[in-house]
Design a protein around this motif. Structure first.
Motif, PDB file in Angstrom:
ATOM      1  N   HIS A  12       0.845  -1.183   0.000  1.00  0.00           N
ATOM      2  CA  HIS A  12       0.000   0.000   0.000  1.00  0.00           C
ATOM      3  C   HIS A  12       0.881   1.234   0.000  1.00  0.00           C
ATOM      4  CE1 HIS A  12       0.953  -0.712   4.240  1.00  0.00           C
ATOM      5  NE2 HIS A  12       0.806   0.581   4.404  1.00  0.00           N
ATOM      6  N   VAL A 144       1.107   8.442  -6.664  1.00  0.00           N
ATOM      7  CA  VAL A 144       0.847   7.041  -7.002  1.00  0.00           C
ATOM      8  C   VAL A 144       1.996   6.130  -6.610  1.00  0.00           C
ATOM      9  CG1 VAL A 144      -0.688   7.650  -8.888  1.00  0.00           C
ATOM     10  CG2 VAL A 144       1.749   7.334  -9.356  1.00  0.00           C
ATOM     11  N   GLU A 177      -6.875  11.948 -10.150  1.00  0.00           N
ATOM     12  CA  GLU A 177      -7.736  11.557  -9.026  1.00  0.00           C
ATOM     13  C   GLU A 177      -8.002  10.056  -9.046  1.00  0.00           C
ATOM     14  OE1 GLU A 177     -12.137  12.712  -7.155  1.00  0.00           O
ATOM     15  OE2 GLU A 177     -11.436  13.609  -9.033  1.00  0.00           O
ATOM     16  N   LEU A 178      -8.232   9.519 -10.240  1.00  0.00           N
ATOM     17  CA  LEU A 178      -8.490   8.090 -10.363  1.00  0.00           C
ATOM     18  C   LEU A 178      -7.281   7.266  -9.923  1.00  0.00           C
ATOM     19  CD1 LEU A 178     -10.215   5.689 -11.365  1.00  0.00           C
ATOM     20  CD2 LEU A 178      -9.241   6.063 -13.631  1.00  0.00           C
ATOM     21  N   LEU A 179      -6.093   7.672 -10.355  1.00  0.00           N
ATOM     22  CA  LEU A 179      -4.884   6.945  -9.996  1.00  0.00           C
ATOM     23  C   LEU A 179      -4.587   7.039  -8.507  1.00  0.00           C
ATOM     24  CD1 LEU A 179      -2.532   7.909 -12.981  1.00  0.00           C
ATOM     25  CD2 LEU A 179      -3.624   5.706 -12.581  1.00  0.00           C
ATOM     26  N   GLU A 180      -4.800   8.225  -7.939  1.00  0.00           N
ATOM     27  CA  GLU A 180      -4.456   8.426  -6.534  1.00  0.00           C
ATOM     28  C   GLU A 180      -5.414   7.726  -5.590  1.00  0.00           C
ATOM     29  OE1 GLU A 180      -2.193  12.764  -6.844  1.00  0.00           O
ATOM     30  OE2 GLU A 180      -4.262  12.652  -6.112  1.00  0.00           O
ATOM     31  N   LYS A 181      -6.674   7.592  -5.988  1.00  0.00           N
ATOM     32  CA  LYS A 181      -7.659   6.971  -5.109  1.00  0.00           C
ATOM     33  C   LYS A 181      -7.670   5.446  -5.210  1.00  0.00           C
ATOM     34  CE  LYS A 181     -10.991  10.745  -4.659  1.00  0.00           C
ATOM     35  NZ  LYS A 181     -12.398  11.156  -4.885  1.00  0.00           N
ATOM     36  N   SER A 182      -7.197   4.910  -6.310  1.00  0.00           N
ATOM     37  CA  SER A 182      -7.262   3.472  -6.538  1.00  0.00           C
ATOM     38  C   SER A 182      -5.958   2.795  -6.132  1.00  0.00           C
ATOM     39  CB  SER A 182      -7.565   3.182  -8.008  1.00  0.00           C
ATOM     40  OG  SER A 182      -7.482   1.799  -8.266  1.00  0.00           O
ATOM     41  N   GLN A 183      -6.032   1.981  -5.090  1.00  0.00           N
ATOM     42  CA  GLN A 183      -4.859   1.235  -4.672  1.00  0.00           C
ATOM     43  C   GLN A 183      -4.479   0.199  -5.724  1.00  0.00           C
ATOM     44  OE1 GLN A 183      -3.622   2.460  -1.937  1.00  0.00           O
ATOM     45  NE2 GLN A 183      -1.809   1.179  -1.915  1.00  0.00           N
ATOM     46  N   ILE A 184      -5.477  -0.355  -6.392  1.00  0.00           N
ATOM     47  CA  ILE A 184      -5.217  -1.333  -7.448  1.00  0.00           C
ATOM     48  C   ILE A 184      -4.444  -0.679  -8.588  1.00  0.00           C
ATOM     49  CG2 ILE A 184      -6.302  -2.809  -9.182  1.00  0.00           C
ATOM     50  CD1 ILE A 184      -8.572  -3.292  -7.239  1.00  0.00           C
ATOM     51  N   ALA A 185      -4.818   0.555  -8.947  1.00  0.00           N
ATOM     52  CA  ALA A 185      -4.130   1.265 -10.033  1.00  0.00           C
ATOM     53  C   ALA A 185      -2.671   1.521  -9.674  1.00  0.00           C
ATOM     54  CB  ALA A 185      -4.845   2.585 -10.329  1.00  0.00           C
ATOM     55  N   LYS A 186      -2.407   1.869  -8.420  1.00  0.00           N
ATOM     56  CA  LYS A 186      -1.031   2.118  -7.988  1.00  0.00           C
ATOM     57  C   LYS A 186      -0.190   0.842  -8.088  1.00  0.00           C
ATOM     58  CE  LYS A 186      -2.288   5.777  -4.714  1.00  0.00           C
ATOM     59  NZ  LYS A 186      -2.268   6.215  -3.308  1.00  0.00           N
TER      60      LYS A 186
END
Length: 777
Positions: A12, A144, A177-186
């Motif tokens: 994480h 990210v 915003e999408l990248l920063e909020k999604s742990q899966i994306a990171k």
């Protein structure tokens, strides 16, 4: 042994205190943090654009011919034979040859020329290229990163600017915003970057094998009595010699190899022109894309399978980007557009013209198409060029491993900077010999270029797909490109590369499994190292000693030994847990303490007068300092003795400057001051240790400075001891079995067998004191 417990680190975001970019007065509202990291990054070496003269650019362009383009330049040796492994259909010779040539022409134009030369090279990170350069760019513009090296002050640098509102900025904000909020994306973003890195390493293994073996096999055209065993033995000898030359460095190797590869390109271009006009000048019809359509219409599935051979015409293209740190954007662009691209087109067109007349020679199309009088000179040049071809991906492998290690995703290895002129030119001995052993084993095991080519294609296409994916994010997030343009880019290049990927994956059982095995092994190593290092860093941050606690513990010590104690730590701020464990076990410490953090910055070099950054820890009576030794990625760590001399020289200047600083004057009566002001030091004004500067000080200050310098001089004469933490990392008791295996066995194996962070200082054993402890993460 001191035991600690962590929070069971998962994959994480453990970046500490990241903030949005601030402007103007907004910055004063930021939560206060230790600004040591900020000061560490404000050095002259971080200037993003180094002035390169025209003469230097042309020289670098010449060197790129020998380092970057050897791989793509030797692809004519095996492309047509790999495209038609079962021979050309005698019923459709013209359609097959013209169709495959048309595919080669437009693949060369679309991928290396348009995508890489015109677009990808612009997406560099301060002159560094490769998969991790793209990843680091993304991490600078969005929160990210899963790698614990982010600091709030980093976002206050001039490179982070607030953009004016626009439609493109709106799309960028949505993606951010999408990248920063999604742990899966990171997680996915990091894994994609690691996978691309692993494929480049696999490419660096397969390139020497296929290039050298395909060139040596050409001797059978004239010496038919030679067996394949002899061919393999000759190839192995050449490979060993090639890897032995790597220690000379990219600069010397480039100067040595560039003339040979230049001759190679001129030869294949001239022979191509000869074949065109000698066999069939109508071959230029292949520039009409309709022949690609006719080829697929007639051959159908066989045409799709042949794409696995066609894609080999762009092998080594990724080296243009990955080797960027060794050269410059303009140098690579000039070399490709003025020499490499036209000569390659002529070589392929000439071979195709020959195959229209002699389709039965497709297995040895390159050597068969050479006129008899120049066969042997061309054979010798081909051998030399094949040797040099391997240099492109070997250099790229060194560059991308260096980047991975800087981001904490690869175990520490020895990095040798081979040039004082060009910062990115490095040599990694351990990886060089590992690549050599694997390459020799592949050559001996596979014995022919067809199976190696099947494996090679997967590496080539996989890396390109990773680059395309990351570049799409950069288009929106950083360049603020219109969404329709981004979609067009992804549609055109992504669809072509996916089509090639489906073809090369069809050959999985025929050698295609090899690069996937490489990727799996290296990916496991990198993920394991990241996972363990992140957990260790998290433990160090959670267990660092507060300044108040430090003062209490030092005051309670009844024994201060004569001498200087240099406590090595990876923390740029805070007192490491190593110190706490040490004084709990041994209630005595040296009379002068310096906490040293050797920090590598993403800059070419740090000027010597800016290298050491000092702060005072606790009160003056404690005689304790914190020091960050800052180095660029081109800089070499000084030898132990020189390092100490510079350290004490700058410490003396810091003590003297501290007393004359205006802020220190206003706070000199505050005996509880924890941090002192950071002062940049002019090396030319540094006095010897015994010299005392009177300046404009009051009597008390003059006495304090004189007394402190005299005390420091005596402590130095008593001797210097390096105190280094030697931690044994363990998984916490509540960890799952897979996590325990990963930390207790896999990471500890890497941690034990690879280099330590202080190895580069070459500290004598007589000065080294290791503090053993267990860290539970």
């Amino acid at each position: 042994m001191e035991k600690g417990t962590g929070n069971g680190l998962e994959m994480h975001d453990i970046s500490v205190g990241q903030e949005e970019p601030l402007n103007g007065t907004d910055r004063i509202s930021m939560k206060r943090v230790d600004s040591m990291e900020l000061e560490c990054n404000h050095v002259k070496g971080m200037e993003p654009h180094k002035v390169i003269t025209t003469a230097m650019t042309l020289k670098l362009a010449f060197q790129t011919i020998g380092v970057v383009y050897g791989d793509v330049g030797t692809s004519p040796l095996y492309v047509f034979s790999s495209t038609f492994p079962n021979g050309i259909n005698p019923d459709h010779v013209h359609k097959d040859v013209l169709g495959s040539l048309s595919l080669i022409i437009y693949t060369l134009t679309l991928i290396p020329l348009i995508k890489y030369v015109l677009i990808v090279l612009r997406a560099n990170d301060r002159g560094e290229g490769g998969t991790f350069a793209l990843y680091s760019l993304i991490c600078r513009y969005a929160k990210v990163s899963l790698i614990p090296n982010q600091n709030p002050e980093d976002r206050m640098l001039s490179g982070y600017q607030i953009d004016l509102p626009s439609k493109a900025l709106k799309n960028s904000s949505r993606l951010k915003e999408l990248l920063e909020k999604s742990q899966i994306a990171k997680r996915l973003l990091l894994l994609v970057a690691l996978l691309g890195t692993c494929m480049v390493i696999g490419d660096g293994v397969l390139t020497p094998a296929i290039s050298v073996l395909s060139a040596v096999e050409g001797i059978k055209v004239q010496a038919t009595h030679l067996s394949q065993n002899v061919i393999v033995i000759i190839s192995v000898i050449i490979l060993v010699l090639l890897f032995s030359l790597q220690r000379l460095g990219t600069d010397r190797v480039g100067i040595l190899f560039a003339p040979c590869v230049l001759v190679w390109f001129l030869f294949i271009g001239i022979i191509g022109i000869y074949n065109i006009f000698h066999h069939d000048a109508g071959i230029f019809r292949a520039f009409n894309p309709k022949y690609m359509y006719l080829y697929f219409k007639v051959e159908k599935k066989e045409a799709w399978k042949s794409l696995g051979g066609v894609v080999l015409c762009i092998t080594g293209t990724e080296a243009m980007f990955a080797d960027l740190g060794h050269f410059s954007v303009k140098a690579i662009q000039i070399a490709f557009t003025s020499l490499v691209y036209p000569c390659l087109l002529l070589a392929y067109i000439g071979q195709a013209a020959y195959l229209l007349k002699h389709p039965e020679h497709v297995d040895e199309a390159f050597y068969k198409s050479i006129p008899s009088p120049v066969y042997w000179p061309q054979f010798v040049i081909a051998i030399i060029a094949a040797i040099i071809a391997s240099q492109a991906m070997i250099s790229a492998t060194f560059s991308i491993i260096k980047q991975s290690m800087a981001l904490g995703c690869f175990p520490r290895v020895k990095i040798i900077h081979t040039s004082t002129k060009h910062a990115g030119q490095v040599y990694i001995p351990e990886m060089n010999w590992l690549l050599m052993v694997i390459c020799v084993l592949i050559t001996v095991a596979f014995r022919n270029t067809n199976q190696i080519g099947n494996a090679y294609g997967i590496c080539v296409v996989a890396v390109m797909l990773v680059t395309t994916s990351l570049l799409g994010i950069i288009f929106i997030l950083i360049w603020k490109t219109q969404i329709l343009i981004v979609l067009a880019f992804l549609l055109v290049f992504g669809s072509v590369e996916l089509l090639y990927l489906t073809s090369v994956l069809e050959k999985f059982t025929k050698g295609g499994w090899l690069p996937l095995c490489f990727a799996g092994v290296f990916l496991s190593v990198m993920v394991t190292w990241y996972y363990g290092s992140a957990g260790k860093y998290h433990y160090d941050v959670e267990n660092k000693v507060s300044p108040d606690s430090f003062k209490d513990r030092v005051d309670k010590l009844t024994v201060r030994l004569p001498g200087v104690g240099l406590i090595c730590t990876e923390l740029a701020q805070g007192i490491p847990a190593t110190f706490s464990h040490f004084i709990n076990s041994v209630p005595a410490i040296q009379s002068v303490l310096i906490f040293i953090c050797v920090k590598h910055l993403p800059v070419n070099n740090v000027l010597e007068e800016e290298r050491f950054l000092f702060r005072r820890v606790s009160t003056r009576e404690c005689r304790t300092f914190r020091c960050v030794a800052r180095y660029g990625y081109r800089d070499r760590l000084e030898h132990n003795q020189m390092f100490e001399e510079l350290l004490f020289k700058f410490l003396v200047q810091f003590i003297e400057s501290e007393a004359t600083d205006s802020d220190q004057q206003s706070n000199c009566t505050n005996s509880q001051s924890i941090e002192s002001t950071v002062i940049h030091i002019d090396e030319n004004k540094i006095p010897p240790l015994h010299q005392i500067s009177n300046g404009q000080k009051n009597c008390d200050e003059a006495f304090n400075v004189e007394d402190e310098l005299e005390f420091l001089e005596k402590a130095k004469k008593e001797g210097v001891i390096y105190i280094v933490g030697d931690s044994d990392v363990k998984a916490s008791t509540e960890s799952s079995l897979p996590r325990k295996f990963l930390i207790n066995y896999a990471f500890n194996f890497l941690h034990t067998n690879f280099r330590e962070s202080v190895d580069a200082l070459d500290i004598p054993y007589t000065k080294l004191l290791k503090v053993g402890m267990i860290e539970y993460i």
